[in-house]
Design an enzyme around this catalytic site. Sequence first.
Site, PDB file in Angstrom:
ATOM      1  N   PHE B 246       0.810  -1.227   0.000  1.00 40.70           N
ATOM      2  CA  PHE B 246       0.000   0.000   0.000  1.00 40.70           C
ATOM      3  C   PHE B 246       0.836   1.266   0.000  1.00 40.70           C
ATOM      4  O   PHE B 246       0.360   2.324   0.392  1.00 40.70           O
ATOM      5  CB  PHE B 246      -0.991   0.007   1.173  1.00 40.70           C
ATOM      6  CG  PHE B 246      -1.789  -1.267   1.280  1.00 40.70           C
ATOM      7  CD1 PHE B 246      -2.644  -1.632   0.253  1.00 40.70           C
ATOM      8  CD2 PHE B 246      -1.650  -2.101   2.373  1.00 40.70           C
ATOM      9  CE1 PHE B 246      -3.358  -2.825   0.315  1.00 40.70           C
ATOM     10  CE2 PHE B 246      -2.361  -3.293   2.437  1.00 40.70           C
ATOM     11  CZ  PHE B 246      -3.217  -3.649   1.409  1.00 40.70           C
ATOM     12  N   ILE B 472       2.711  -6.599  -5.925  1.00 39.41           N
ATOM     13  CA  ILE B 472       2.487  -6.378  -4.490  1.00 39.41           C
ATOM     14  C   ILE B 472       1.171  -6.988  -4.030  1.00 39.41           C
ATOM     15  O   ILE B 472       0.625  -6.609  -3.003  1.00 39.41           O
ATOM     16  CB  ILE B 472       2.598  -4.886  -4.114  1.00 39.41           C
ATOM     17  CG1 ILE B 472       1.565  -4.035  -4.861  1.00 39.41           C
ATOM     18  CG2 ILE B 472       4.000  -4.383  -4.369  1.00 39.41           C
ATOM     19  CD1 ILE B 472       1.515  -2.576  -4.387  1.00 39.41           C
ATOM     20  N   THR B 616      -8.736 -10.012 -11.292  1.00 36.66           N
ATOM     21  CA  THR B 616      -7.883  -9.271 -10.367  1.00 36.66           C
ATOM     22  C   THR B 616      -8.324  -7.809 -10.290  1.00 36.66           C
ATOM     23  O   THR B 616      -8.151  -7.162  -9.261  1.00 36.66           O
ATOM     24  CB  THR B 616      -6.391  -9.390 -10.747  1.00 36.66           C
ATOM     25  OG1 THR B 616      -6.244  -9.004 -12.103  1.00 36.66           O
ATOM     26  CG2 THR B 616      -5.900 -10.798 -10.565  1.00 36.66           C
ATOM     27  N   GLN B 620      -9.108  -5.743  -6.942  1.00 36.38           N
ATOM     28  CA  GLN B 620      -8.555  -4.419  -6.657  1.00 36.38           C
ATOM     29  C   GLN B 620      -9.639  -3.479  -6.156  1.00 36.38           C
ATOM     30  O   GLN B 620      -9.446  -2.728  -5.206  1.00 36.38           O
ATOM     31  CB  GLN B 620      -7.967  -3.816  -7.946  1.00 36.38           C
ATOM     32  CG  GLN B 620      -6.574  -4.234  -8.234  1.00 36.38           C
ATOM     33  CD  GLN B 620      -5.606  -3.556  -7.286  1.00 36.38           C
ATOM     34  OE1 GLN B 620      -5.459  -3.973  -6.141  1.00 36.38           O
ATOM     35  NE2 GLN B 620      -4.955  -2.514  -7.716  1.00 36.38           N
ATOM     36  N   GLU B 687      -5.398   2.973  -7.382  1.00 37.83           N
ATOM     37  CA  GLU B 687      -5.618   4.128  -6.495  1.00 37.83           C
ATOM     38  C   GLU B 687      -7.091   4.547  -6.480  1.00 37.83           C
ATOM     39  O   GLU B 687      -7.664   4.791  -5.417  1.00 37.83           O
ATOM     40  CB  GLU B 687      -4.757   5.322  -6.930  1.00 37.83           C
ATOM     41  CG  GLU B 687      -3.300   4.989  -7.275  1.00 37.83           C
ATOM     42  CD  GLU B 687      -2.438   4.617  -6.076  1.00 37.83           C
ATOM     43  OE1 GLU B 687      -2.924   4.709  -4.940  1.00 37.83           O
ATOM     44  OE2 GLU B 687      -1.273   4.224  -6.291  1.00 37.83           O
TER      45      GLU B 687
END
Lengths: 329, 721
Positions: B246, B472, B616, B620, B687
Site C-alpha cells: 500500500f 504487491i 484481479t 482491486q 488508487e
Amino acid sequence: MKQFQYIRPATQQSVLDAITKPGARILAGGSNLIDLMKRGVTSPDKLVDIQKLPLKGISKSTGNVSSISIGALELNSAVAENKLIKEEFPLLSMALNAGASPQLRNMATVGGNMMQRTRCTYFYDTAMPCNKREPNSGCGAMEGINRMHAIFGTSEKCIAVHPSDMCVALAALDASVEVKSKKGTRYIPFTEFHRLPGETPQLDNTLTTGELITRVIIPHNNFAKNSYYLKVRDRASYAFALISVAVGLDIQGGNIKEARLAMGGVAHKPWRLKAAEQFLKGKPATVANFEQAASLAMQGAKSFGHNDFKLKMAPASIIEALSNAAKLS
Amino acid sequence: MKQQAQHTPPFTEGINRVDGIMKVTGAAKYSAEYELPGMTYAVFAISNITKGIITSIDIKAAERAPGVLAVLTHLNAPKVPGYESGKDPSKPPTTGGPLKFFVDNTVKYNGQPIAMVVADSFERATYAASLIKAQYKKEQHETDTEKNKFKAAAPKGGRNGGDYKRGTPDDWKTAAVKVEQEYVVPINVHNPMELSVTLAHWTADDKVTVYAKTQGVKSTQNAIAQAFKLPVENVQVTTKFVGGAFGNALRTWPHEIATVQAAKLVKRPVKTVLTRELQFNTVGYRPYTWQKVSMGASADGKLTGIIHEATAQTSSFEEFTEGTVNMTRFMYACPSVGTVYKITPLDVNTPTWMRGPGEATGAFALESAMDELADKLGIDPIELRIRNHADTDPENGKPFSSKNLKEAYEMGADKIGWSKRKLKPGTLTEDGWLIGYGMGTGVFGAGRGRATVKAALLDSGTLLIQTSVTDIGVGTGTAMTQIASEIFTGIPVKKIKFELGDSSLPPSPTQGGSTITSTVGGAVHDACTQLKEKFQQLIGNGGTDKPDYVKVLKEKNLPQLEVTVTSSGSTEMRNFSSYSYSVHFVKVKVHPKTGVVRVDNVVSVADSGHIVSPKTARSQIIGGAIGGIGMALMEEGIMDHRYGRYVNNNYADYHVPISADIPQIDALFVNKPDYRVNPMGAKGMGEIALIGMSAAVANAVYNATGKRIRELPITPDKLLA
Ligand SMILES: Cc1cc2nc3c(=O)[nH]c(=O)nc-3n(C[C@H](O)[C@H](O)[C@H](O)COP(=O)(O)OP(=O)(O)OC[C@H]3O[C@@H](n4cnc5c(N)ncnc54)[C@H](O)[C@@H]3O)c2cc1C
Ligand code: SF4
C-alpha cells in the site's frame, strides 16, 4: 523476553506447590500472558502451565438450587457453543461470542479470561507512566488518551477498565468462583472477584498468591427467555467494548419480577447496576421504565475527556439492551 | 487525431490468479521466508524520547547477552560510504533527505532506532536489545499537526509545491449558495499483513544479495548500490511475493541500509523483520492533513469558485508532499479555482504515499463539500456533479483522452438503487436503523511510463516473459499473462510464464501510482507483438492463427526465439489529459442510539479503460473499497503528543475492517478502451479503488443521520456528540 522456567505439572497438588511464590505465574491459553511477557510488562521467573489438569467440563448439578459448573480450563468457544449454557444462560453465550475473535476464543480459557489484564495502552507500553504496571509512576491515561477508559469507580491512581465480556455476563448471573490453594478451597462471589483500583491499582482482583481458579458456578435463574448482551464497539468484531450491557430479565405477564444488569467498558470491574435492578423489580417492561433505570444507573458517573461520550452512550445502551431483552420494538 | 485501429477484446471472466494456488497452499515464498546458511537476525533498540541528544548509551550487557554477534550504535557503526557524500544528489538540496541511522547522536522522532543488535536468533536479539540503556538530553518536541499548523509553509521542492489559481477564486464568497468547511484526515498507517523485511548477504567484498520487501527491486538495488558505492549490477534484489504494501515499500528506508551494513560487519547474512509497533514509525504513513474547502454556486447549481487549502505534517528533516489539493483543479468545470498546499515539519518520521495517496485525502474534503453543497441547493448530489461536469480539462484546456464519468454515475446509481435515497437526511429506516445513501468520486492520473520486457518462445512450448516489476498482491503476474495470452492465442495460459521481482531482469518501474498495468502491460504487449512478428517471419507468409510453435522451433533447430523490447507512452499523449475515474456508492445503517455505523452495501464503478484482467481488477476494487471503509470508519494512528508516542501501534488497537465489517461489494466497470494511453486501452485502477470512498461513506452517514462528520474516522462517539 527474560529467561524463565517452564513447567507443566500433571496434578493439582503440584500446581498448588509450584505457585506459592509471586514470581510464578499460571499459564492457561497464554493469549494474554504471553503478550504481556513479550512486551516486557510482566516477567515471571516461572510459568506453570496448567493444561494437564482436569479442569474442563460443563456439568449440571441438581440440588436445592440447581446450578451449572464450568471448569476453569474450558475454552471460551466451547462454553459459548455448549448446549446447556445456550439453553440456561444464553447471556453468557452471547457475551463470549462478542469477545475477541474465533481464533482467540479457541485459545482463551474461562480462568484466563477472568484474569486478563486491562488493555490500557499506557499499561502496555513500558516507556510510559502507569500506576498499575509500576506503582507510583503516575497514570498516563488520566490526562492522556482515555477514550476507552472508565467512568465509574475510578481513583486518582487509575481509570482503567476490565476488558472482558464474559465477566460482565457472569457478574450479572451472580456466579461464584471456586478457588483452591494449599490452604483449601474458597468461593468468591463473582461481583467480589474483581476490585476497584483505589490506592492499589496494581491489584486487579481479590485472588491471592498461591490460588488457582478451578471452577465457575452459576446458579439457576429464570432469565433465559429475556437475556441480551449488547456490545458497542468500533468495528463489528475483534474490538473491545466501548460500552457493553448484560441484561437478564424475568418477565411474568409483562411485569419484571427480577432484573440483572451489568456493564462492561465502564469500570475496573464488571459494573453491576443494582440501583437500576432494584428500580425495575415489579415494574412493567416499558421503555419509560428503562429510561428511568438507565438514569439511575448513571448516577456518579465521571468522565475524563476523550471518554465523555460514554456518559451518553452508556444510558442509551442500557435502554437498548433492556428493550432487546424484553423483546420490545 | 488518428486512433489506433484495435478491437476491444470481449469482456470475459478473465483468467484465475496465476499464483493463487501457490498463495493459498503456502508454496509462495515471501521475503521473510528465505533461509540462508549462517543467517543472523537484527533487532533495533529504539529511542523513548522524541527529540534530543543521546548523551550516553550502554551496550555492554547487550554485547554479553547469549548469541549476540554485534551491536551497532552511532559510536561504533561502520561508515556507509554513500552517506559520507552528504545529501542524496538526486534530490534538490532544500527538500532534505531520509534519516540515516547511526551516524550521529541526535534523536529526531520517538521510536527512532538508536542501536541494532545482531544475534543468532530473533529472540536473543530481541532480548539483548531490551538491555540497551541510553541517557538523553531531551529537547521540547512537537508532534501535533493541529497545534503547529501556524508554522506551515509551502513546500520548497517537489511536484506539489506552489499555490494554484485560475480566475477569481474568491468569487465563491459572493455566490448564491456557499459551503465553507474544514475537514481532517488523521494519520493512517498502511499496516499490510506482511511486515517490512530485509535479508542481506554479502557474497563477496563488493557484492551483495538482498531479499527485500519492496515495491521496486530496481529502486532498492539503486539505493543500496549508491549507499555502498557499488556497481549497480553487484547488488541483487529479489522480491517474488509481497504480502501487501500500500505504499510503505515504495522507497528504501534507512533500516534496510542498516541491515546491509550490519551484514557487512558480521560477515554473515542478516535478516531484519520489523515488529508491528515499528511499522508505525519506520516505514511511513498517510500524514495527518487539515483541509478547508470554500465553494460557491449559483442558485441553479453551477460552481462559481472553489478554494481548497491543505496543511499536512512532514518530518523535521525531509519534505514529503502529495497531490492532496490537485484534483480540485480539474475535477469540475468551475471558472475560478484556487489551491493552497502547505506542510508543517514535526518531530516525527517522514510520511509516505499510502494507497490513493494525497488524492484520497483531498477527495474526502472535495467530495464531502460537494455533498454539502448539493444538500444546501436541495438537489441530488449526482445531479450537482453532472451540472458541473468538465468536458475538457479546466486546468489546461486539453481534451481528455477518454472520460465516461457520466456513464459510471448511471451504472452505479442503478445498481445500488439510488432512487430509494431521500434528499432529506434522517428519513429512511430499516429494522430500527437509520438508512443513508452516499456517493463520492475518485480520480487519478493515468499515464504510461517506460519498461523493458524480454519475451521468449521456448522449444518446450513455453512463452517466457521477464521483467523486474514486483507484484504487491494486485495480480500483476495474472494481468501480464492475460495480455500475453490475448496476443498468443494459441498458447494455453498455463504455458505462459511471467517472471518478475528480480533486479537482474529487464527494468520496470516501481509498483505504485496505478501505472503498472499500463506501463509494464504496454511493454508486454509490444514485446509479445514483436515476438509474434519475428515468429511469422521465421515461418514466412501464410502462417495459421495457431501455429505449432514447438514443431517450428525444433525444425529450425532453435532452442528459443526471443525479443527484448523497451517501450513507453506515445508523445501524442501530451495533447491530452488522461485520468482514471471511480464512483463509489454506499448504503449505510446507523444505529440511532449507539451511533454504530455498518456499511450495508457498496457499489464501486471504475472508468479505467479496458479491463485487461477482470478477476484481479474486481479484487482491486473490492480491496480499495475495504480500505476506504477503514479510512472512513476506523483507521487512525493515535499519538499521545505529550510523549510523541503512538498509543495504538498494534493490530488490536489500530482498527482495520475485519470480515464482519464488509458487506456485499459490487465492482462494476465501464470497460471502454482508451487506446491513447496504451495498446490495450487500459488505465490504472489501484488508487481510484480507494479515492473518494471515504467521502461516499461520510455522505451516506449524513444522509442517514443529518450529522456531517468532517473529521475521520467516523466512530460511534462522534455520532453521539
Ligand atoms: C487482540 C485481542 C482481542 C481481544 N478481545 C477481547 C474482547 O473483545 N473481549 C474479551 O473479553 N476478551 C478479549 N481478549 C482477551 C481474551 O479473552 C483473553 O486473552 C483470554 O480470555 C485469556 O485467556 P487465556 O486462557 O489465554 O489466559 P492466559 O493468557 O493463559 O492467562 C491470563 C492470566 O490468567 C491467569 N490464569 C489463567 N488461568 C488461571 C487459573 N485457572 N487460575 C488462576 N489464574 C489463572 C494467568 O496467570 C494470567 O495471569 C482479546 C485478546 C486479544 C489478544
Ligand atoms: S489508567 Fe490505570 S492502567 Fe492505565 S495508565 Fe492509568 S494507572 Fe495505568
